[in-house]
Design a protein around this motif. Sequence first.
Motif, PDB file in Angstrom:
ATOM      1  N   UNK B 170     -65.266 -49.922-152.406  1.00 42.15           N
ATOM      2  CA  UNK B 170     -64.091 -49.560-153.191  1.00 42.15           C
ATOM      3  C   UNK B 170     -63.840 -50.580-154.297  1.00 42.15           C
ATOM      4  N   UNK B 174     -64.023 -50.028-158.495  1.00 44.39           N
ATOM      5  CA  UNK B 174     -62.921 -50.274-159.422  1.00 44.39           C
ATOM      6  C   UNK B 174     -63.329 -51.321-160.471  1.00 44.39           C
ATOM      7  N   UNK B 178     -63.016 -50.743-164.367  1.00 39.51           N
ATOM      8  CA  UNK B 178     -61.805 -51.274-164.991  1.00 39.51           C
ATOM      9  C   UNK B 178     -61.980 -52.582-165.742  1.00 39.51           C
ATOM     10  N   UNK B 208     -54.763 -52.401-159.207  1.00 42.18           N
ATOM     11  CA  UNK B 208     -54.687 -51.122-158.490  1.00 42.18           C
ATOM     12  C   UNK B 208     -55.693 -51.043-157.347  1.00 42.18           C
ATOM     13  N   UNK B 212     -54.513 -50.515-153.543  1.00 40.20           N
ATOM     14  CA  UNK B 212     -55.005 -49.352-152.794  1.00 40.20           C
ATOM     15  C   UNK B 212     -55.660 -49.807-151.492  1.00 40.20           C
ATOM     16  N   UNK B 215     -53.105 -50.648-148.891  1.00 38.04           N
ATOM     17  CA  UNK B 215     -52.555 -49.433-148.271  1.00 38.04           C
ATOM     18  C   UNK B 215     -53.500 -48.933-147.172  1.00 38.04           C
ATOM     19  N   UNK B 275     -47.612 -48.295-153.974  1.00 45.74           N
ATOM     20  CA  UNK B 275     -47.863 -47.227-154.941  1.00 45.74           C
ATOM     21  C   UNK B 275     -47.017 -47.430-156.193  1.00 45.74           C
ATOM     22  N   UNK B 278     -48.718 -49.925-158.233  1.00 52.38           N
ATOM     23  CA  UNK B 278     -49.922 -49.395-158.883  1.00 52.38           C
ATOM     24  C   UNK B 278     -49.542 -48.711-160.183  1.00 52.38           C
ATOM     25  N   UNK B 279     -48.508 -47.870-160.117  1.00 58.79           N
ATOM     26  CA  UNK B 279     -48.087 -47.134-161.306  1.00 58.79           C
ATOM     27  C   UNK B 279     -47.637 -48.109-162.388  1.00 58.79           C
ATOM     28  N   UNK B 282     -50.699 -49.791-164.049  1.00 60.65           N
ATOM     29  CA  UNK B 282     -51.428 -48.841-164.849  1.00 60.65           C
ATOM     30  C   UNK B 282     -50.753 -48.685-166.187  1.00 60.65           C
TER      31      UNK B 282
END
Lengths: 316, 289
Positions: B170, B174, B178, B208, B212, B215, B275, B278-279, B282
């Motif tokens: 993962x 990313x 990114x 992010x 993630x 989580x 979350x 994360x937003x 971004x």
Amino acid sequence: MSSVVRKQSQVGVETRPGRRSALFKEMAAHKICYLFLAPYAILFIVFTVVPVVMAILLSFTYFNMLQPPQWIGLHNYIRLFLEDDIFLIAVKNTLVYATITGPVSYLLSFVTAWLINELKPKARAFLTLLFYAPSISGNAYMIWRIIFSGDTYGIINGFLMYWGFIDAPVQWLLNPDYIMPLVILVVLWMSMGTGFLVFIAGLQGIDPRLYEAGAIDGVRNRWQELWYLTLPQMRGYLMFGAIITITSSFTVAGEISNLVGFPSTDYAAHTIVQHLQDYGSIRFDMGYASAIAVILFFMMVVTQRVVQKLLNKVGE
Amino acid sequence: MASRLSIRKRRLARSTGGDLVIMMFLLIGGAFMVIPMIMIISNAFKPLNELFLFPPRLIVRNPTTKNFHDLMVMMAQSWVPFGRYLLNSLIIVFFGTLGNVFFGSLAAYVISIRKVPGTRFFMGIVILSLMFSSEVTRIPNYVTIAWLGWIDSLRAIIIPRWSSSMGLYLMKNFMDHMIDRSLVEAAEMDGANDFRIYWQIVMPNVKPAWLTMIILLFQELWRTQGGHYIYSEQLKTLPYALSQITQGGVARQGVQAAVTLVMMVIPIIVFLVNQSKIVDTMGTSGMAN
């Protein structure tokens, strides 16, 4: 961008004469990198690579965990395919699960993530939670046992009887005709997991200027935008999601045992991993269980290769 | 964020028909996802007689906190104080997540950014390992952990987790997507060493990714029961203790519903906190580029 760096690192490998020494030189220059990799790599080798290699070796032995393993060659594999009818049922069921829940949950995860991504931040956060919650919540899927419970307190039975569609409660989770579709339903319910979350984060990370440029270049509708702009940007995430989906859809087991019992009626929902658990944890025939794991591994690897071929065509 | 959205709106004429189909899809899908969840919440507040009612009701009529009260009483009677179970779970979640994110991202940095010889091969093995059933690697692992002397200690659960294949894969993904290569090169020009580039350039830019990962890891480790490695009662985890409480047949159905809700709410809170971050990232990173 990345291709430039890859080219640089291949220079040392491709020049024939001083190939070895150049390679060593490059490795020595990056000593610190190998140091960074070391903690993970050592743990990975000790706790993953060594056990996997041991399991593969054990698959050629008879090993009951009390006596030392006995080498029996391919006997476990021959027994699996020629003598074990239930294994063949398990293979068939696993393929049915994988071919239904795999693509469906993969597409649903991506499409939902893509649609949610278009919404305003508040709505997006709310819907992400809504779709992700079932897979985050551990044993939450046990609620389906109450929904499809075989007595009159079961939600479905209760309503069907109350409205007069049936006279007597239906044994939803015991009847071989219903077991498979119900398990698929529940698995799909909790399938918006890791892949879904990664898709959401990946879509968020796409540079919005790309779409502006695309609009100027003549992208007309959202489908063209998806195919020519979004999907190529998502390639790595798509492969990640595919592998996660393959591993989860080929290894459904615990949910089935908890929902419809182990073994399920007539082995109607029996999967390869359940078969493996049966021999590994109940009958203590580890050699046989390892052979099952090896076959499952090859099934997943083949599927992964095919999916990779398909995904390479995306956006072309 | 707002300006970005308005740009998108001007950019393409989305057809109304398409929007309608999409709304329907999300509504039906959302309902399918949410109804069982509502039932779980509702069941936790049902008195026992409402759990066994004909015809059954989805939503509770006379909500009560009796199930939670019963749960508290049972927890108070426990031989090992309940805080201890909770502490064990928190230790596992905290150190398991920390180690996995740190060592995983460090390795991903080498594989994704540095691409030193051998890393492609290594990554290939990591991906293949995802497809090997952990069921049969349990025995060799048990032998190793026993040899290390970690049996009946939380280390047996925490340390093997630090090398999860999924976590590395993962992070690597990313980073591939990114990290702006020119940023790394600029840092190299300035004479930044590898750790500085990893810590100050790469990690902030893949926020992010590790949010993630937190989580996903929290959700997984929070459920850990201790398995075959933990024998001592005072080292068992919260899910183990709660699963013991709920094994009491019909009379414990109410408590069980309460337990399901408790076990569910905590990862959801962690999810919501992460979350929202994360937003945030971004939005800002989109601008900064």
